[in-house]
Motif scaffolding. Structure first.
Motif, short mmCIF file in Angstrom:
data_model
loop_
_atom_site.label_atom_id
_atom_site.label_comp_id
_atom_site.label_asym_id
_atom_site.label_seq_id
_atom_site.Cartn_x
_atom_site.Cartn_y
_atom_site.Cartn_z
N PRO A 665 0.71 -1.13 -0.70
CA PRO A 665 -0.04 -0.24 -0.11
C PRO A 665 0.59 1.32 0.53
O PRO A 665 1.91 1.14 0.60
N MET A 666 0.24 2.13 -0.36
CA MET A 666 0.93 3.10 -0.37
C MET A 666 1.58 3.84 0.54
O MET A 666 1.92 4.08 0.96
N SER A 667 0.07 4.05 1.50
CA SER A 667 1.17 4.21 2.82
C SER A 667 2.29 3.57 3.35
O SER A 667 3.08 4.31 4.58
N ASP A 668 2.68 2.67 2.84
CA ASP A 668 3.73 1.92 3.61
C ASP A 668 4.99 2.45 2.99
O ASP A 668 6.55 2.12 3.01
N VAL A 669 4.70 3.12 1.63
CA VAL A 669 6.18 3.35 0.66
C VAL A 669 6.01 4.93 0.84
O VAL A 669 7.68 5.07 0.42
N ILE A 670 5.79 5.35 0.92
CA ILE A 670 5.91 7.05 0.60
C ILE A 670 6.96 7.73 1.75
O ILE A 670 6.86 7.47 3.31
N GLY A 671 7.97 7.95 1.29
CA GLY A 671 9.33 8.18 2.36
C GLY A 671 10.36 7.52 1.58
O GLY A 671 11.16 8.13 3.07
N ARG A 672 9.79 6.60 1.81
CA ARG A 672 10.89 5.55 1.96
C ARG A 672 11.94 5.40 0.61
O ARG A 672 11.53 5.45 0.13
N ARG A 673 13.23 4.70 1.08
CA ARG A 673 14.55 4.07 -0.05
C ARG A 673 14.14 2.45 -0.45
O ARG A 673 12.72 2.26 -0.25
N LEU A 674 14.19 3.22 -2.28
CA LEU A 674 13.99 1.70 -2.83
C LEU A 674 14.46 0.40 -1.83
O LEU A 674 14.06 -0.91 -2.32
N ASP A 675 15.46 0.29 -1.46
CA ASP A 675 16.27 -0.22 -0.67
C ASP A 675 15.64 -0.66 0.12
O ASP A 675 15.91 -1.94 1.09
N GLU A 676 14.59 -0.07 0.96
CA GLU A 676 13.27 -0.79 2.40
C GLU A 676 12.50 -1.41 1.91
O GLU A 676 11.78 -1.76 2.63
N LEU A 677 11.44 -1.31 0.41
CA LEU A 677 11.03 -2.30 0.33
C LEU A 677 10.92 -3.85 0.02
O LEU A 677 12.49 -3.88 -0.23
N PRO A 678 10.14 -4.60 0.63
CA PRO A 678 10.66 -5.69 0.56
C PRO A 678 10.68 -6.44 -0.52
O PRO A 678 10.87 -6.25 -1.53
N ASP A 679 11.19 -7.62 -0.66
CA ASP A 679 11.76 -7.87 -1.79
C ASP A 679 10.32 -8.95 -2.73
O ASP A 679 9.48 -8.94 -1.55
N PRO A 680 10.44 -8.92 -3.52
CA PRO A 680 11.65 -8.70 -4.50
C PRO A 680 12.05 -7.25 -5.02
O PRO A 680 12.71 -6.99 -5.97
#
Length: 991
Positions: A665-680
């Motif tokens: 979801p967008m709320s878990d993404v905005i402001g984070r770095r790309l490498d902080e997103l879960p795999d893959p």
């Protein structure tokens, strides 16, 4: 009739214990929530406005000033009528920024410690006479019931009891922002007590004096002078001034501000209070004239201010007299408790703490509690001192007007706070000082010094017509205040913080945070704040803010850390005041000015604020907003996944399509770095962003044990308004899974069709070795052979069987290269691939008489999928063999290689067939385009070749004339598939 002092004392102690019990059981939550949190309780708690001035003094005021007594209630009613534009905006500010007092409100708006200090001093000077008024009323009312009692002794013990009650329930919480549910319930009960007592006294008095309402009407008809006495002062009286004073008191008195805003638990309760509280005041108002007329008839022998007690004594009922007395106790104790609670918070936050400075205590909360208790005792003691100093000659209303006029000095500031963004702290302070000087010299000093003949600026003397004094003092103090406020504000300029606060107060949005905080995580917030607040308090405050913002301790997103910083500042503001809180937070959690954050990081915040803003845009601004919404909707509705990456690699856009693709979801993404997103997705997108390629075609991702394919695209976002090169990037994610599955199914179908066309050749090829094996077997059976001959025959049988096995295995491998067979790339030898494709093609009867010349050198390899490359050459050879079928002489297919440059190679497949017509040549790579007769081709061979070669990062070129056709495959040897990141490929192979 008189009452015994012991009975009165026991009743007072018992009544205060009852209030204590109500507050205690409410705080313990022993009563149901529907009762204690009922909006009616909130409305009744606002009845703290009705002090002994209203309970006792209104009758005396009505006797002297007639209908002018109505202004005590009409001004309040006017303020509550203006709830949407006056009270509700103040409530929004106090709730959002945890402003617990009037001084906090002005210190926040003007970003000035001096503004908070001056407001606090004015409040102290204005409230202390009011506290003295309550003590005086209790002492004098007790003397009415028991003339032999000593007023000073009674006043002292009443002060002690109220002080204990205030300390118990007013200093339980560290922050005055914490709701005092028990105290609110007790104040609501006291308000109900006052109303019931007045109604009973009025009812009994009217019955005794007139025999009922009808008798009272008859008496008024026989005595028209009574109505004239009521109306006459109103025709010439200071209506305007009294309305202004009571209007200001309705929400600026410390006790009213605290109950209205600090103790409000639901904004909707204020909407109810906007009409319910005026009804409560109306009920109190209606009983005043009947009590006055009944006293005129019954002549209770008491001063007009205490006719309520005199009439209850005249009734001959000790119970009614005691009830009326306890109503006065309710009015006095409620005012003192709430006023002391509010004024002690102001004094601590704006006078004591700024002088002492924040100190890192082991128990900061405990230190604040004890400091607040000391301030409470000091405030009540100072009120008692005022009671001893002030002359008791003036009526109760006169003492109340001293406080009301002090509160009125804040009205220009309120107007500037809510409606004039150009107002400055210098203007506010100048106006407040000017108005306060008029108030001090004309209203406060005469009763304090006992010199009632003081004249200042030509105002009437204090021993003259009292309403005239207050009318003139109100006019001149507010006039000087307003003029100085406007002139000095126009001559000075607000600083950046003042402009931000002004925008907030006008329900606009403040400047967006730019830059990174020096504290990059909640743990670092604790470490930095501990040097000022102590480690324990710092951790508790950060934990509270993290919980309120719904964050985690591993939070690193700048936008969320800015929100956490703002929440910590607000929480500390509720405990120490806004200016000191801002100083602490700015010093310890300041911005890193060396870090510049792109505006793109605030895009989502800007859009959210525009969506929730109550400000109506007009003209060009409205058109631009519509254009913004239109462009935003395009991105939101785009079927492609879109994410935007700002400077520093932080995500600022995540549209619904990519949220659905990734299940993030967008709320878990905005402001984070790309490498902080879960795999893959994190590693894939981060690798693509750091790569030089602008496109990655057909990436395989394993999600929930299912393979899906995506194409990635990226483009830089240029900022035309900036001279610096932009590093913001937009990434597009295209889901190709359905297309890939269809293409694989099509390729598999074409492959099976090819096998069908090869069936006759397969039978022929297998038939020869089978016949040979049969002959050899008969020879072994029918002839006597020596051992050497037997071994030779056996070897030949094995060779023929291996020949059959090779044919079958080639067909099996070719048939199995279909749906679901896509594997990680591996080195593929081009010459061996061509050889296998030649063997498969020659199984067909039409290719059996074509000569193949494989001129590819040994050792040339590319990374790819072997069976797909075999299918490429099978399709090319089959088409070439069909083109050569009509020749009279031998057909030939030549496979050669040349180096193209920059590491590329060209693999040429040439035939000497009849060529491709010009009108078909430009469309030959499109599906279902063929030159073959119906039933002999589908037109899908070359399109499949094109798709497979493109997946391998290559190109397909077609050249044809009447002497033959040349298909060129442009490939890069020894490289991964185009766009395939090696790390991702390795990860896929491991999975």
């Amino acid at each position: 009739m008189t009452l015994d002092l012991g009975v009165i004392s026991a009743a007072v102690v018992g009544y205060l214990l009852l209030l204590f019990l109500i507050a205690y059981v409410t705080d313990r939550q022993w009563l149901p929530a529907w009762l204690t949190r009922n909006p009616v309780v909130y409305v009744l708690s606002l009845g703290v406005y009705a002090t002994t001035w209203s309970y006792y003094g209104s009758v005396g005021f009505a006797q002297d000033q007639g209908l002018n007594f109505l202004t005590i209630y009409l001004g309040v009613t006017l303020a509550f009528v203006l709830t949407p534009v006056l009270l509700m905006p103040i409530l929004r500010l106090t709730r959002t920024y945890q402003l617990t007092s009037v001084a906090d409100l002005f210190a926040f708006r003007f970003n000035s410690q001096w503004a908070g200090v001056l407001v606090t001093l004015l409040m102290l000077a204005g409230v202390l006479p009011y506290i003295a008024l309550q003590i005086r009323a209790v002492a004098e009312s007790t003397q009415v019931l028991t003339p032999e009692s000593s007023p000073h002794v009674l006043a002292f013990w009443f002060m002690v009891l109220v002080t204990v009650f205030t300390m118990i329930f007013g200093a339980r919480h560290v922050s005055p922002r914490e709701h005092h549910a028990g105290l609110v319930a007790a104040i609501a009960f006291e308000s109900l007590m006052k109303l019931v007592a007045l109604l009973l006294v009025a009812g009994v008095a009217v019955w005794q004096a007139f025999g009922g309402i009808g008798g009272m009407h008859a008496w008024l008809a026989d005595n028209p002078d009574q109505l004239e006495a009521l109306y006459a002062p109103a025709r010439e009286g200071p209506w305007t001034s009294l309305l202004v004073l009571t209007f200001a008191a309705a929400f600026l008195l410390p006790r009213q501000f605290h109950m209205l805003f600090a103790e409000n638990q639901n904004p909707r309760d204020l909407n109810l209070a906007s009409w319910a509280f005026p009804l409560f005041l109306l009920a109190l108002t209606l009983v005043i004239p009947p009590i006055l007329w009944a006293a005129t008839v019954l002549q209770p022998g008491t001063p007009a201010d205490y006719h309520v007690l005199g009439l209850s004594l005249a009734s001959g009922s000790p119970a009614l007299a005691l009830l009326a007395y306890l109503g006065g106790i309710s009015a006095a104790s409620a005012m003192i408790v709430v006023s002391t609670l509010a004024i002690s918070a102001m004094t601590l936050n704006h006078l004591v703490l700024p002088l002492a400075g924040p100190q890192p205590h082991r128990d900061l909360y405990g230190a604040l509690r004890w400091a607040r208790r000391v301030v409470m005792v000091t405030v009540i003691a100072a009120g008692y001192g005022f009671y001893l100093i002030l002359e008791p000659t003036a009526g109760l209303v006169g003492w109340g007007l001293i406080s009301f006029l002090a509160m009125a000095q804040l009205l220009p500031g309120i107007v500037g706070l809510l409606f004039w963004p150009r107002a400055t702290s210098h203007g506010f302070i100048a106006g407040l000082l000017g108005g306060a000087c008029v108030w001090v010299f004309t209203v406060l000093l005469p009763p304090v010094t006992g010199d009632s003949t003081m004249l200042w600026m030509g105002l009437p003397s204090a021993d003259g017509d009292q309403p005239a004094v207050y009318q003139s003092a109100t006019f001149w103090s507010l006039a000087i205040n307003s003029v100085l406020f406007v002139i000095v504000s126009l001559l000075s300029r607000p600083d950046e913080r003042e402009r931000e606060a002004a925008a907030v107060c006008r329900d606009l949005n403040p400047t967006l945070p730019v830059g990174d905080l020096r504290a990059r995580s909640p743990q670092q917030f604790v470490k930095r704040l501990a040097s000022v607040m102590g480690k324990s308090a710092a951790r508790k405050e950060v934990e509270k803010a993290v919980r309120e913002r719904g964050l985690h301790w591993d939070e690193t997103r700048p936008s969320h850390l800015h929100g956490l910083r703002a929440q910590i500042e607000r929480n500390i503001s509720g405990m120490m005041g806004p200016v000191l809180a801002r100083m602490i937070v700015d010093e310890q959690l300041q911005m890193d000015t060396r870090s510049r954050t792109a505006l793109a990081q605030n895009v989502r915040l800007i859009e959210d604020r525009l969506e929730t803003s109550r400000t109506r845009l007009r003209g060009l601004a409205a058109e631009l907003d519509r254009l913004r919404r239109y462009h935003r909707q395009i991105i939101e509705d785009l079927p492609l996944g879109v994410c935007a990456v700002a400077q520093g690699g932080r995500l600022v856009r995540w549209n619904p399509a990519i949220a659905e693709l990734t299940r993030i979801p967008m709320s878990d993404v905005i402001g984070r770095r790309l490498d902080e997103l879960p795999d893959p997705w994190g590693p894939l997108l981060a690798s693509f962003l750091s790569s030089d390629a602008s496109h990655w075609h057909r990436q395989e991702i394993q999600t929930n044990d299912h393979a899906r394919w995506y194409s990635l695209h990226k483009a830089a976002i240029d900022d035309p308004s900036s001279s610096n090169r932009s590093t913001d990037t937009v990434l597009l994610v295209e889901d190709l899974t359905e297309v890939s599955v269809l293409e694989q199914e099509l390729a598999h179908s074409e492959r099976l069709a090819s096998i069908g066309r090869l069936a006759a050749g397969v039978a022929h090829e297998i038939g020869n070795p089978v016949t040979g094996i049969s002959c050899l077997a008969q020879e072994l059976r029918d002839e006597d052979t020596d051992e050497e001959r037997t071994n030779a025959i056996a070897e030949e049988v094995l060779n023929q069987a291996q020949r059959i096995n090779n044919i079958v295995q080639s067909l099996v491998r070719y048939a199995h290269g279909g749906v679901g067979s896509q594997r990680p790339p591996e080195p593929v030898d081009l010459r061996q691939t061509v050889e296998e494709a030649m063997r498969l093609t020659t199984l067909s009867r039409r290719a059996r008489f074509v000569r193949f010349d494989n001129e590819l050198p040994e050792g040339v390899t590319i990374s790819g999928e072997p069976q797909q490359l075999v299918q490429v050459f099978v399709n090319l050879f089959s088409n070439a063999a069909d083109a050569c079928a009509d020749r009279d002489d031998e057909g030939a297919i030549r496979i050669s290689l040349e180096h193209y440059g920059d590491g590329w190679i060209n693999v040429h497949v040439r035939d000497n067939g009849g060529g491709i017509p010009d009108d078909v040549l430009d469309h030959v790579l499109e599906p279902f385009v063929t030159t073959k007769r119906p039933g002999y081709g589908t037109g899908l061979g070359l399109p499949l070749v094109y798709n497979i070669v493109r997946e391998h990062g290559g190109e397909v070129l077609v050249d044809s004339n009447t002497t033959g056709t040349c298909i060129t495959l442009r490939l890069r040897p020894d490289i991964p598939l185009a766009g395939q990141n090696p790390a991702v490929a390795d990860g896929q192979s491991r999975s």
